[in-house]
Write a protein that holds these residues in place. Sequence first.
Motif, short mmCIF file in Angstrom:
data_model
loop_
_atom_site.label_atom_id
_atom_site.label_comp_id
_atom_site.label_asym_id
_atom_site.label_seq_id
_atom_site.Cartn_x
_atom_site.Cartn_y
_atom_site.Cartn_z
N LEU A 1 0.98 10.65 3.35
CA LEU A 1 1.37 9.76 2.25
C LEU A 1 0.13 9.28 1.48
CD1 LEU A 1 4.25 8.98 1.67
CD2 LEU A 1 3.83 6.78 2.77
N SER B 1 -5.06 -1.87 8.21
CA SER B 1 -5.26 -0.69 9.06
C SER B 1 -6.42 -0.91 10.04
CB SER B 1 -5.51 0.55 8.20
OG SER B 1 -6.73 0.42 7.51
N TYR C 1 -9.10 9.97 10.29
CA TYR C 1 -8.77 9.95 8.87
C TYR C 1 -9.49 8.81 8.16
CZ TYR C 1 -6.26 9.78 4.52
OH TYR C 1 -5.98 9.76 3.18
N HIS C 2 -9.43 7.63 8.75
CA HIS C 2 -10.03 6.48 8.06
C HIS C 2 -11.55 6.52 8.05
CE1 HIS C 2 -5.97 4.71 8.36
NE2 HIS C 2 -6.33 4.24 7.19
N TYR D 1 -1.26 12.01 -0.56
CA TYR D 1 -0.37 12.23 -1.70
C TYR D 1 -0.64 11.17 -2.78
CZ TYR D 1 3.86 11.88 -4.48
OH TYR D 1 4.75 11.77 -5.52
N GLY D 2 -0.77 9.93 -2.32
CA GLY D 2 -1.04 8.83 -3.26
C GLY D 2 -2.36 9.05 -4.00
N ARG D 3 -3.39 9.49 -3.28
CA ARG D 3 -4.69 9.71 -3.92
C ARG D 3 -4.60 10.84 -4.94
NH1 ARG D 3 -9.01 7.54 -0.90
NH2 ARG D 3 -8.22 6.44 0.91
N ILE E 1 -0.96 9.45 6.87
CA ILE E 1 -2.08 10.20 6.30
C ILE E 1 -1.59 11.09 5.16
CG2 ILE E 1 -3.73 12.04 6.81
CD1 ILE E 1 -3.90 10.78 9.67
N PHE F 1 2.17 1.76 -3.34
CA PHE F 1 1.11 2.30 -4.20
C PHE F 1 0.96 3.82 -3.98
CE2 PHE F 1 -3.43 3.53 -4.32
CZ PHE F 1 -3.68 3.35 -5.69
N MET F 2 1.01 4.22 -2.69
CA MET F 2 0.89 5.65 -2.39
C MET F 2 2.02 6.43 -3.03
SD MET F 2 0.21 5.47 1.64
CE MET F 2 -1.04 4.46 2.37
N LEU F 3 3.23 5.83 -2.99
CA LEU F 3 4.40 6.53 -3.52
C LEU F 3 4.45 6.45 -5.05
CD1 LEU F 3 7.06 5.34 -0.94
CD2 LEU F 3 6.18 7.65 -1.20
N ASN G 1 -10.97 10.85 5.03
CA ASN G 1 -10.36 10.44 3.77
C ASN G 1 -11.39 10.60 2.65
OD1 ASN G 1 -10.93 7.90 2.25
ND2 ASN G 1 -10.85 7.02 4.31
N PRO G 2 -10.95 11.00 1.46
CA PRO G 2 -11.88 11.42 0.40
C PRO G 2 -12.91 10.35 0.03
CG PRO G 2 -9.64 12.01 -0.16
CD PRO G 2 -9.54 11.17 1.05
N ASP G 3 -12.62 9.08 0.27
CA ASP G 3 -13.58 8.01 -0.07
C ASP G 3 -14.87 8.12 0.75
OD1 ASP G 3 -11.94 6.94 -1.88
OD2 ASP G 3 -11.22 5.28 -0.62
N PHE H 1 1.37 8.01 12.31
CA PHE H 1 -0.01 8.24 11.84
C PHE H 1 -0.07 9.43 10.89
CE2 PHE H 1 -1.61 6.49 16.17
CZ PHE H 1 -1.51 5.20 15.70
N ARG I 1 -3.40 -1.08 -6.09
CA ARG I 1 -3.65 -1.09 -4.66
C ARG I 1 -3.70 -2.56 -4.21
NH1 ARG I 1 -7.35 2.81 -1.38
NH2 ARG I 1 -8.57 1.14 -0.48
N THR J 1 -6.11 11.08 14.82
CA THR J 1 -5.36 11.01 13.56
C THR J 1 -5.85 9.80 12.76
OG1 THR J 1 -3.59 9.82 14.70
CG2 THR J 1 -3.33 12.19 14.43
N TRP J 2 -5.45 8.62 13.19
CA TRP J 2 -5.72 7.38 12.45
C TRP J 2 -7.21 7.16 12.24
CZ3 TRP J 2 -2.19 4.58 10.05
CH2 TRP J 2 -2.48 3.27 9.67
N HIS K 1 0.83 -1.20 0.00
CA HIS K 1 0.00 0.00 0.00
C HIS K 1 0.87 1.26 0.00
CE1 HIS K 1 -3.90 1.99 1.70
NE2 HIS K 1 -3.64 2.33 0.45
N VAL K 2 1.95 1.20 0.79
CA VAL K 2 2.86 2.36 0.82
C VAL K 2 3.48 2.55 -0.56
CG1 VAL K 2 4.99 3.25 1.81
CG2 VAL K 2 3.30 2.18 3.29
#
Lengths: 297, 381
Positions: free
Chosen positions: B366, A178, A239-240, B369-371, B364, A161-163, A244-246, B360, A169, A235-236, A158-159
Amino acid sequence: MADSEEQLTRELQRELEQELERPLDDAELRRIKELVRAQIEKELHAKSRAAKEKPQEAEEYFVRFSMNFCLQHLVLAIGVILLTITGLPIKFHDSAWAEFIFRHIWSLEVNRIIHRVGASLLMLVSVWHIGWLMTHAGRRELRELLPRVKDFWDFIAHVKFMLGLSPERPKFGRYSYSEKFEYWALVWGTAVMVISGLMLWFHRIALAYFPKYIFDVALQAHSGEALLAILALVTWHMYHAHFNPDVFPMNMTIFTGKISKKRMMEEHPLEYEQLIALSPPAPLPSEGEGGGVRGVG
Amino acid sequence: MKKLFTARHLKMRAGGAKCAVALARGFGARLIVLSVIMVGLIPISWPGYSQRDPNARCLLECHANPGFKREVAPGQFRALFVDYEQFKASVHGEKLCVDCHTDVTVIPHQRRPEQIHCLQCHYQGNVVGAPVSERPEKYKESVHGKAFERGDPNAPDCKNCHTVHSVRAHTDPLSPVYRVNIPKTCASCHVEIYTDYLEGVHGQALRNNVLESAVCSDCHREHDLFPPDDPRSSLHPQNVANTCARCHTDVSIMERRGVPVKQVEAFKKSFHGIAIEFGILKSAHCISCHEYHKILSSRDPRSPIHPLNLAQTCGQCHPNASSNVARGRFHIIPSDPDAGIVFWVYEFYRWLIIVMTSFFVLYIVLDLYGRWRHARRRPHG
C-alpha cells in the motif's frame, strides 16, 4: 589573485613607509612581497582542504539519536542477527539447509554457543536500555515513545493518503506510529524471548521449579515468537529502514545519529516545528564546526 | 519344536553290537582317532528313505543309525546321526548330502569331511538359488561373527540358530527362527535377557500370541547384528528411534493394542531428537527412558516411565529433576490437539504470525502504491 597580492603589498608598503617616515628600499619590498605571497597561498590551501574534507557540512542536519542510543541499537542488531542465524536452523531442523549448516558449517554444539552469545548481547542491551530509560534523557525518550490516540488516527490518515483519499500525509512527531509500534513490539518480543529462553538455557533449574508443561509452553512460545520477530524484521523493519524509496539502500540515522533537515521536515514535521520554535535562530553552517547542528537535547 | 531342539543335542544311545571304524586323517591321525560305534546291522524296515534315494548310500552305511558317533576325546562322543525325516522336511530336503559336503567324493569317505559353511551357497549372486534376502554374509562382521573369528567357543555360527540338517524356513512354526521361537533360540545363550524380555511388554504380548510383537531380531537385526556403538548398528543412538519406528509408527499394529503412533515423530521434533540427529550422542533416546529388554507400561509401578519414577529417570541426566517433570504430557507434537496447552500456544502464534505478516506485507504494498501514485501525480498537478 595577482591583483589582491599587489594590492596587499602596496598597502603594507604604504603603512610601513608612513610608520618609518622614509621610502622602503628594494630588499625590504622584496621581503614584503614574499611574505604576502606565502600568506595568501597558505590561506587558499586551508580553504580547499576544508572544502574537500567536509563537503556535506553545508547541508543542515539534526542530531536525532545520542551516541548511547546508537550503540544500544548496534549491540541489539548484532545480538539479533546471531540469534536468528543460529535459531532458525534449530526451528527448521528438518529442512535440507539446516542439515547442511549443521553438517558442514558449524556443529550443533557451536550453534548452541553462538546462540547463547547472541542471547547474552540481547539481555545486556535490555538491562542497559532499562537503566538508560531511568536517566533524564531516557525518560524523555520514553515519554515520546508512549502510544497515544493520535497514533491511531495518524495510521488511518496515512492509509487514506496511500490510497489517495487524502492529499496530505499526516504530520508525525518525534516518533511516528510505525516507529512506536516497532519499539513496543520489540519490548514485548524481547520479554517473551528472554524469559522463555532463560528457562531453556537453565533448564536444570527450571525443571526443579516449574511443571513440565510450563517448560513446553516456554519452548513453543520461544519458537513462535522468534518466527514472528524475524518475519517482522524482514518485512516491517527492512522496509522502513532499507527498502523504502526515501532511505534506500539504508537509513544511516540509527548509526550516525544524524538526520538531514529535509528528512526531518518530511518525516517528523511536528518535532521540527517544535525545535525551531524552541531554539534561537541557527547560525550559518560555514561559521564553524557545529554550525549546522541543531541539538535535539 | 521339542523334537527339533533335542535334535540339536543328540543324546548318545548305547546298546547293540559295536563296530568301530578308525579313519586315518592325514597328518592329524595321531590326534584324532575316530571310533565309530554302530548299533547292530541295518534294521530290516528302515524308515525315512528308499534304497533309490540318491542319499541312500550315506544313510545306509552309517548316518541313518541313531547310535552312529565318534569319540572326540576319551569318554566324549560326537553324534554323527542324521535324522533323515527332519532333513527331508527341511528347506534343503531336495539337496544331496554331497551338495554341501563337497569334499566327500567317495562313500564311505576316507577322511573326516571339512567343516562346511552356509555362505558357500548363501552369498549374493549365487547360481543355485540359495536365498540371501536377509544378507547372511553380514554375519561375518556381526558381533557373533567377530567372536567366532576370534575363536570364542561360545560364539554362535549359522547352525546354532538355524540347526544343521533340519533347517526350516522362518515362516515355518517349527523353525527355531520362526518369530515366536526367536526369543527362545537366543535364550539358549542369553538366558538372563530372555527372562527380562518375558517380563516386558513385548515378551508378554508374544506370550499372548500377538505375533507382531517385537522379538529379538526386530530390534537387534539377525545377521547384521552390531554393537550399539557401531554406526551401522540398528541400536546405535542415532538409529534407535528409527528401529522402534519400524513398528511404532505402524497404525495397523499399534491401533489394536491402543499404543500411540506419534511418539517417534514427536521425539524427532524434540530437543533430544534434534541433538541426537546432529551428533550429540549423549542425548536421550527411546531406551534411555523406556529401558530395553524389560520395557514396561507407564501404568506399571516398576516402570521407569511411571509418573512416580519419572523424577529419577529424568534425573539420570538432569540432576535437579523433581516430581514436576511428571506434570505435563510427553511426546507432544505442538500442531496436534493432543498437546493440550502447547497446542493452544502453537495456534496462537500461528495465527498471530499469519495475521501480522499479512498486515506487514499489505502495508508495504500500500505504501509503495501511495508513493507511486503521488510521484505520478506531482508533475501534472
